[in-house]
Design an enzyme around this catalytic site. Structure first.
Site: not given
Ligand code: M6R
Length: 613
Positions: A27, A73, A493
């Site tokens: 997280r 974070w 990423e």
């Molecule tokens: O938990 P969520 O699906 O809402 O998260 C959305 C984005 O933060 C998440 O998909 C992010 O882009 C990832 N790091 C992609 O790998």
């Protein structure tokens, strides 16, 4: 965003907190800290990963039956030892850990400074604990009352836990727009950001609702009231269905690799009880009650962020193609602030792996306020989005720990496919024969995923070919366009290589200027419908000396002749292609990141769930 774990019981909290922080590290991993109360209230904190904190505290013989830990974070204040949590009050009597943002912290800080408070860190969190201290001292309040009073002055989002040196039998937690879960063991009580650090001790949890305060004491256990008043609420106890092996790497070098390899299973899990290929039907429990409203909707809006936004784009293609309902896809962060036109004739789908993404949650709240039906597609059971939507479906992928989302993406796409099939069959848009063809083909996808995974060694070799590049272009058409976006996001990423995803035909409107002999172009070229067009796009890249890595359908001849490298995937029908074509791209990013010695599971600057704006 940050991870919170707190413990009150009869065991030594130190190892429980450290282990909990390791589980929560996905997280946030800028810094970590713990507070232990055993006569003295001691705080240990350190910039960097949880291991740094472990190195700092090992062999100190730490012991306390009450304590709390935090992995950060950074939002306000750079990641360093001072800004790390926990933070003390001015008199060192109280300590706090916090996830979220106190938006009016500057005003509060100014007022507190005038009252003589002095601050050590740059954080908004330290301001909050000083405010709690101020009320506790000035009004002679018990801890929970001081917390309640302070939170009434705060604007922003938070999940907090507060500990008081003078009250070693009590933890106080509270939340607003940031998750907190209470774990109820036989003799132990826990507070955490999510259930992952709790599950090894108990599967009984209570999800704290927005604007609630939890008081945990040795004699009374858990008591819940609200931030606005002290009337006690009845806690709703849930039994979690999560096992420890879901939280371990299980022999894989990284969680991301484990999660990529799990996809044949997780896609099956998502379809279990919802699709029967022998009898030829698809059902979605959550959808049943609302199906008429959805089929008659003026339009469906899908709001999401990141990878979930990419699945939303595939959802648009699927729902319009198979169910003929107009769909618009929105970045949740834009949607929530742009005063969208919404009525009770609209349906808003929100997609989120974590179910906690702040912007997606806010988009869902806005849609609800405006009278739209809000349907959630979520992975984490009991998460905020799952609990606030009118209806929804879980994707049942199990915990996704790698920060780069993989199995959640294919789970979301599987769910959207099931949903499109149900809607299309019910509203008559799908012919009976195509409906049954899609069902049979969807049922075969898990086996085909296994076949794609068998190309891992070849993909690893190709990763070696592009590992030193600075830029890459990902191209796809139709259903493979969102896959191109997703492939580019994965590479960015975790390997920090700049990558752009584009609809293949758009390349000649600009990005083609980037192509030269140093530019790898990854083309997802499995389309049945637009095959000749994608062949032309590859020719355009080759004419400019670009290096083409193509994802092609098994048995392809034409593209194999022109591309530099090809990765084959089994043949399927267009709408189901993303479930297969994304997998080589996930593996490619993974191997490139490993070869570049990047931290695959915890890439720099990122965190798994973005619970702040
Ligand atoms: O938990 P969520 O699906 O809402 O998260 C959305 C984005 O933060 C998440 O998909 C992010 O882009 C990832 N790091 C992609 O790998």
């Amino acid at each position: 965003m940050c991870g919170i774990i707190a413990y009150l019981g009869d065991k030594n909290s130190y190892p429980i907190l450290l282990e909990g922080l390791r589980r929560l590290e996905y997280r946030g991993y800028d810094s970590a800290g713990i507070a232990l109360l055993n006569g003295e209230l001691s705080v240990y904190k350190k910039k960097g990963k949880v291991q740094e904190l472990a190195d700092l505290t090992e062999n100190k013989g730490l012991f306390a039956t009450i304590g709390m830990g935090h992995t950060r974070w950074a939002t306000h204040g750079k990641p360093d030892d001072i800004n790390a949590h926990p933070h003390f009050s001015g008199n060192n009597r109280l300590a706090i850990i916090h996830n979220g943002i106190i938006e009016n912290y500057a005003t509060l800080k100014e007022a507190l400074t005038r009252l003589g408070h002095q601050f050590e860190s740059e954080t908004d969190t330290e301001v909050l604990i000083h405010l709690i201290e101020e009320f506790q001292n000035r009004d002679k309040l018990p801890l929970e009352e001081a917390v309640r009073k302070a939170l009434n002055k705060v604007v922003g989002a938070y999940a907090i836990v507060v500990i008081d040196k003078n009250d070693p039998n009590k933890l106080v937690g509270a939340r607003k727009s940031s998750p907190l879960v209470i774990g109820l063991g036989d003799k132990d009580l826990f507070i955490a950001s999510d259930a992952t650090p709790i599950i090894q001790y108990t599967n009984k949890v209570v999800y704290l609702n927005d604007e609630e305060i939890a008081v945990l004491t040795r004699d009374k256990g858990l008591e819940i009231s609200t931030i606005s008043n002290d009337e006690l609420q009845e806690p709703v106890i849930h039994e979690l269905d999560m096992s420890m092996d879901q939280l371990e790497k299980g022999g894989y070098e990284h969680f991301m690799l484990k999660e990529i390899y799990q996809q044949s299973q997780t896609i099956s899990d998502c379809m279990r009880g919802r699709l029967n290929a022998i009898e030829g039907w698809v059902r979605l429990g959550g959808l049943e009650e609302h199906i008429n409203r959805i089929n008659k909707a003026n339009r469906i809006i899908i709001a999401a962020c990141g990878t979930s936004w990419h699945s939303a784009l595939i959802g648009e293609y699927l729902i319009e193609d198979l169910a003929r309902i107009p769909v618009e896809v929105e970045y949740a962060s834009e949607f929530r602030y742009r005063n969208p036109i919404l009525t009770d004739k609209d349906v808003v789908l929100v997609i989120s792996q974590s179910g906690e993404t702040a912007d997606t949650l806010a988009a869902a709240e806005l849609a609800k306020e405006k009278g739209a039906l809000v349907y959630g597609i979520v992975n984490v059971v009991g998460s905020s989005i799952a609990r606030m939507t009118h209806a929804g479906s879980y994707i049942h992928c199990g915990p996704e720990i790698g920060v780069a989302s993989t199995k959640a993406f294919t789970g979301q796409v599987t769910l959207l496919t099931l949903m499109s099939l149900v809607l299309g069959q019910r509203n008559g848009s799908l012919s009976n024969s195509y409906y049954h063809q899609l069902i049979a083909e969807l049922a075969s996808i898990p086996d085909k995923v296994e076949k794609v995974l068998a190309s891992n060694e070849k993909i690893k070799y190709l990763a070696g070919e592009i590992k030193n590049t600075n830029n890459t272009l990902y191209l796809g058409r139709g259903y493979n366009f969102p896959v191109a976006l997703e492939g580019a996001l994965k590479l960015k990423e975790i390997s920090y290589i700049h990558a752009e995803g584009y609809p293949a035909a758009e390349m000649k409107h600009g990005p083609i200027a980037l192509i030269d002999e140093n530019m790898p172009v990854i083309v997802i070229a499995t389309n049945v419908s637009a095959y000749e067009k994608i062949v032309s796009n590859i020719m355009e890249v080759k004419a400019r000396k670009g290096i083409v890595i193509a994802i092609v359908t098994e048995g392809d001849v034409e593209i194999k002749r022109i591309a530099d490298h090809c990765i084959e995937i089994p043949s399927t029908i267009d709408p189901l292609t993303p479930l297969l074509s994304v997998i080589p791209l996930q593996l490619l990013s993974y191997h490139v990141a490993v070869m570049r010695q990047c931290d695959v599971d915890q890439p720099r600057n990122l965190a798994k769930s973005v619970t702040v704006e």
